[in-house]
Scaffold this motif. Structure first.
Motif, mmCIF file in Angstrom:
data_model
loop_
_atom_site.group_PDB
_atom_site.id
_atom_site.type_symbol
_atom_site.label_atom_id
_atom_site.label_comp_id
_atom_site.label_asym_id
_atom_site.label_seq_id
_atom_site.Cartn_x
_atom_site.Cartn_y
_atom_site.Cartn_z
ATOM 1 N N MET A 58 0.997 -1.257 0.131
ATOM 2 C CA MET A 58 0.003 0.105 -0.186
ATOM 3 C C MET A 58 0.658 1.177 0.090
ATOM 4 S SD MET A 58 -3.150 0.028 2.634
ATOM 5 C CE MET A 58 -4.114 -1.378 2.300
ATOM 6 N N ALA A 59 1.991 1.138 0.876
ATOM 7 C CA ALA A 59 2.685 2.367 0.858
ATOM 8 C C ALA A 59 3.630 2.792 -0.530
ATOM 9 C CB ALA A 59 3.952 2.086 1.910
ATOM 10 N N ILE A 60 3.826 1.664 -1.393
ATOM 11 C CA ILE A 60 4.553 1.719 -2.438
ATOM 12 C C ILE A 60 3.144 2.458 -3.527
ATOM 13 C CG2 ILE A 60 5.184 0.411 -4.512
ATOM 14 C CD1 ILE A 60 6.091 -1.718 -2.781
ATOM 15 N N MET A 61 2.238 1.884 -3.312
ATOM 16 C CA MET A 61 0.963 2.466 -4.326
ATOM 17 C C MET A 61 0.691 3.733 -4.074
ATOM 18 S SD MET A 61 -2.991 1.277 -4.218
ATOM 19 C CE MET A 61 -2.999 2.407 -2.774
ATOM 20 N N LEU A 62 0.858 4.205 -2.820
ATOM 21 C CA LEU A 62 0.582 5.628 -2.368
ATOM 22 C C LEU A 62 1.669 6.652 -2.852
ATOM 23 C CD1 LEU A 62 -1.795 6.938 -0.671
ATOM 24 C CD2 LEU A 62 -0.026 7.027 1.354
ATOM 25 N N ALA A 63 2.955 6.068 -2.808
ATOM 26 C CA ALA A 63 3.645 7.020 -3.377
ATOM 27 C C ALA A 63 3.888 7.074 -5.030
ATOM 28 C CB ALA A 63 5.402 6.512 -3.060
ATOM 29 N N VAL A 64 3.556 6.070 -5.623
ATOM 30 C CA VAL A 64 3.369 5.975 -7.077
ATOM 31 C C VAL A 64 2.232 6.982 -7.358
ATOM 32 C CG1 VAL A 64 3.389 4.451 -9.170
ATOM 33 C CG2 VAL A 64 4.887 3.817 -6.912
ATOM 34 N N LEU A 65 1.235 6.558 -6.734
ATOM 35 C CA LEU A 65 0.231 7.492 -7.335
ATOM 36 C C LEU A 65 0.355 9.119 -7.037
ATOM 37 C CD1 LEU A 65 -3.192 7.054 -7.992
ATOM 38 C CD2 LEU A 65 -3.462 7.185 -5.365
ATOM 39 N N GLY A 66 0.988 9.267 -6.039
ATOM 40 C CA GLY A 66 1.417 10.849 -5.927
ATOM 41 C C GLY A 66 2.003 11.246 -6.912
ATOM 42 N N PHE A 67 3.205 10.645 -7.532
ATOM 43 C CA PHE A 67 3.818 11.152 -8.565
ATOM 44 C C PHE A 67 2.859 11.040 -9.855
ATOM 45 C CE2 PHE A 67 7.677 10.363 -6.207
ATOM 46 C CZ PHE A 67 8.103 11.415 -6.259
ATOM 47 N N ASN A 68 1.976 10.039 -10.125
ATOM 48 C CA ASN A 68 1.388 9.896 -11.319
ATOM 49 C C ASN A 68 0.275 10.947 -11.420
ATOM 50 O OD1 ASN A 68 2.123 7.759 -12.710
ATOM 51 N ND2 ASN A 68 1.162 6.030 -11.584
ATOM 52 N N LEU A 69 -0.340 11.268 -10.193
ATOM 53 C CA LEU A 69 -1.225 12.179 -10.096
ATOM 54 C C LEU A 69 -0.620 13.538 -10.739
ATOM 55 C CD1 LEU A 69 -3.329 11.451 -7.031
ATOM 56 C CD2 LEU A 69 -4.199 11.883 -9.329
ATOM 57 N N VAL A 70 0.575 14.072 -10.191
ATOM 58 C CA VAL A 70 1.264 15.199 -10.651
ATOM 59 C C VAL A 70 1.364 15.195 -12.095
ATOM 60 C CG1 VAL A 70 3.088 16.701 -9.923
ATOM 61 C CG2 VAL A 70 1.739 15.883 -8.204
ATOM 62 N N GLY A 71 1.966 13.905 -12.508
ATOM 63 C CA GLY A 71 2.770 14.123 -13.814
ATOM 64 C C GLY A 71 1.178 13.915 -14.938
ATOM 65 N N ASP A 72 0.355 13.242 -14.482
ATOM 66 C CA ASP A 72 -0.730 13.512 -15.389
ATOM 67 C C ASP A 72 -1.285 14.734 -15.568
ATOM 68 O OD1 ASP A 72 -2.685 11.821 -16.758
ATOM 69 O OD2 ASP A 72 -4.067 12.062 -15.273
ATOM 70 N N ALA A 73 -1.443 15.322 -14.236
ATOM 71 C CA ALA A 73 -2.288 16.899 -14.231
ATOM 72 C C ALA A 73 -0.930 17.866 -14.965
ATOM 73 C CB ALA A 73 -2.109 17.344 -12.648
#
Lengths: 293, 315
Positions: free
Chosen positions: A262-277
């Motif tokens: 879950m911790a991995i997913m959270l960090a990856v999601l953070g970068f993905n959200l910013v990159g996507d935006a």
């Protein structure tokens, strides 16, 4: 002189930082990243236990008061290990992307700006690197250099170099033909100055977006290598390694597997959200269907 | 177009040569003496070591070794495993069907999930539906496959007992049991790729939405469903096919992790075991095979692109 010739002020396009702060997606992403990076930075002060400290009496403790997220087979505190695991993940991801960005970006800009045989040689070399599946190439590099955190960093960095070379080359080819570059050349400016003052600013945006996305994939990459036993070596905490160790005792306790993942997913999601935006903000064609109605 | 295809096929030979040379060189960079590995680390008799080195041709200059290796490679001889002494071609023939099935199955699931999702997200006029779909796909891209696979095993195989553990019968012997047994690994492999494809479908639907032919189709009075299906989707899928091709290549690499999680005896797991056992001839063959397939898939995708979109012309 009267202002008769003055043009009406063009509506100023808000800068990227303003846009980023207006997009809900990037705000959520930035929020997640602040938490994750904060936890990693503050790990030595906020972790309740040292990451490798064993408590033989408290094996597989359930999440609760003494162990916030429970404990593993050796009675080590999962929360503390995740905090230190974040340090490894973010450090490897950050440095490997920085490596790929500086080496790949520079090669791409040089190939695009110098053109001719430089371009051919550099880009063919990049094509050869591209011919290998990324994970396989990274694994091969790790086998040659021996497993470990520094090797993981280098392996991921090398694998990402051709991506940044391509991203750097494209805009350079366009900028090179612009009148202001011609003018700078005519004024006798040296090539390296033209590259620094005219080419780099135009290349930096696409490279930045790519870097954000690659930070997300680099975290996944690092965790996968650790999971396979080729990354950070025990007893040092790494999130992928934690999942791999936890898997052996899934039936005794799911937490040592569940929380690190879950911790991995959270960090990856953070970068993905910013990159996507960022991608959406920079490319107006990406505006979704509901905005046109 | 025929000239373009011919040119690409002619270029394939040098690419494969360079890749082979690089794999050969990389394997020589691995520290340790292959002769010592073959002999066992407890045996340090210099004479025996020299004999093994002679047998393997390791006493010859590296260029001679390379030419000999390449000669055998062209004839389909990949050497023998340093551990078991079995021909590597036979080992690969046993492992490759598992990996290929996993990759194809994973790709099919990914496409089946992605196309409806992406189409819906790209055409919906509801902001909420689009946001929901985007959140789902970003989440899909953020999940570590080894973690998802482990949780699938825990939930569906251990607790609910819906799926068998470690049961991978051959497809041609027990097709139903095979597809059932491979479902969780294939789904694990499919999730991030489905997310990537769905995002691409969405983006390309948004891009074709403003095209003239879509407006014409609407003006003709076609129903929204027909506009989407006949006019938008068909055009939007061209870039998607390229992405699917790229993904097909990556699935081979990604299957290394999934094979390890589900203990599938495929090529990826074979490579990982070769690393642990220092069986470098096997590792070399695995890297070479997977890279060759990867190069071939990439070529196929490029060619497919030309067929799909007649507007693209290659000099």
């Amino acid at each position: 002189m009267p202002d008769a010739l003055a043009l009406p002020a063009a509506p100023r396009r808000p800068g990227l930082p303003t846009l980023v702060l207006r997009s809900p997606k990037s705000l959520v992403g930035l929020g997640v990243l602040v938490v994750v990076i904060g936890l990693a930075l503050l790990a030595p002060w906020i972790a309740p236990y040292p990451a490798t400290e064993m408590h033989a009496a408290d094996r597989f403790a359930a999440p609760g008061r003494s162990y916030m997220l429970g404990s593993d087979f050796f009675g080590r505190d999962l929360f503390s290990r995740i905090l230190f695991g974040y340090r490894t993940s973010l450090l490897v991801a950050g440095l490997s992307v920085a490596f790929a960005l500086s080496v790949g970006g520079t090669l791409g800009v040089l190939a695009g700006y110098l053109g001719g045989s430089w371009d051919t040689v550099i880009m063919r070399l990049m094509d050869i690197l591209f011919a290998f599946p990324v994970l396989l190439l990274a694994i091969t590099i790790v086998v040659i250099l021996g497993p470990g955190t520094v090797t993981t960093l280098l392996a991921i960095g090398i694998v990402y170099v051709p991506i940044f070379a391509r991203i750097g080359r494209g805009p350079t080819l366009v900028v090179k033909e612009q009148a202001y570059v011609e003018a700078a050349k005519a004024l006798g400016q040296r090539s390296w100055r033209i590259v620094l003052t005219h080419v780099m600013p135009n290349v930096s945006t696409p490279v930045l977006v790519q870097a954000t996305i690659n930070l997300a994939t680099a975290i996944l990459f690092e965790s996968a290598l650790s999971f396979l036993g080729l990354g950070t070596q025990p007893p040092y905490p790494s999130l992928g390694l934690m999942v791999s160790e936890g898997r052996n005792y899934l039936e005794q306790s799911p937490w040592p597997t569940v929380f690190p993942g879950m911790a991995i997913m959270l960090a990856v999601l953070g970068f993905n959200l910013v990159g996507d935006a960022l991608q959406e903000l920079l490319d107006p064609r990406m505006r979704p269907a509901w905005t046109s109605t | 177009m025929q000239r373009y295809i011919a040119k690409r096929l002619v270029l394939l030979a040098p690419v494969l040569f360079v890749v082979s040379a690089l794999v050969f060189a990389l394997m020589r960079l691995i520290p340790g003496d292959p002769a010592q590995v073959l002999l066992g680390f407890e045996n340090t008799d210099p004479e025996q070591l020299a004999a093994v080195r002679r047998d393997l041709g390791l006493d010859r200059p590296i260029t001679v070794q390379f030419v000999r290796w390449l000669g055998r490679l062209v004839r389909g001889d990949l050497g023998t495993s340093a551990r078991t002494g079995r021909p590597i071609v036979a080992l690969l023939a046993e492992a490759l069907p598992f990996t290929l099935e996993l990759a194809v199955y994973g790709l099919v699931l990914a496409v089946l999930i992605a196309i409806p999702m992406g189409t819906l997200a790209g055409t919906t006029t509801s902001r909420l539906a689009d946001a929901g779909m985007q959140t789902l796909t970003l989440l899909g891209l953020s999940l570590p496959a080894f973690w998802v696979g482990s949780l699938f095993i825990l939930l569906f195989s251990v607790h609910l007992r819906w799926f068998p553990v470690l049961s991978f019968p051959a497809l041609w012997r027990a097709p139903a049991a095979n597809l059932w047994g491979f479902f969780l690994p294939a789904l694990t492999l499919a999730i991030p790729n489905a997310a990537a494809i769905a995002r691409m479908v969405r983006a390309s639907m948004i891009a074709v939405r403003r095209e003239e032919y879509v407006k014409v189709a609407r003006a003709k009075g076609l129903t929204e469903f027909l506009v989407v299906r006949r006019h938008m989707l068909k055009n939007a899928l061209i870039p998607v096919v390229t992405l699917i091709g790229i993904i097909a290549g990556y699935l081979l690499g990604g299957s290394i992790v999934v094979e390890q999680v589900f203990a599938i005896p495929g090529v990826g797991r074979m490579g990982l075991q070769a690393i642990v056992q220092r069986d470098y001839p096997v590792l070399q063959a695995v890297v070479l095979l997977v890279t060759f397939i990867f190069v071939l898939i990439n070529l196929l995708v490029d060619l497919l692109y030309v067929f799909l979109d007649p507007r693209i012309r290659y000099a």
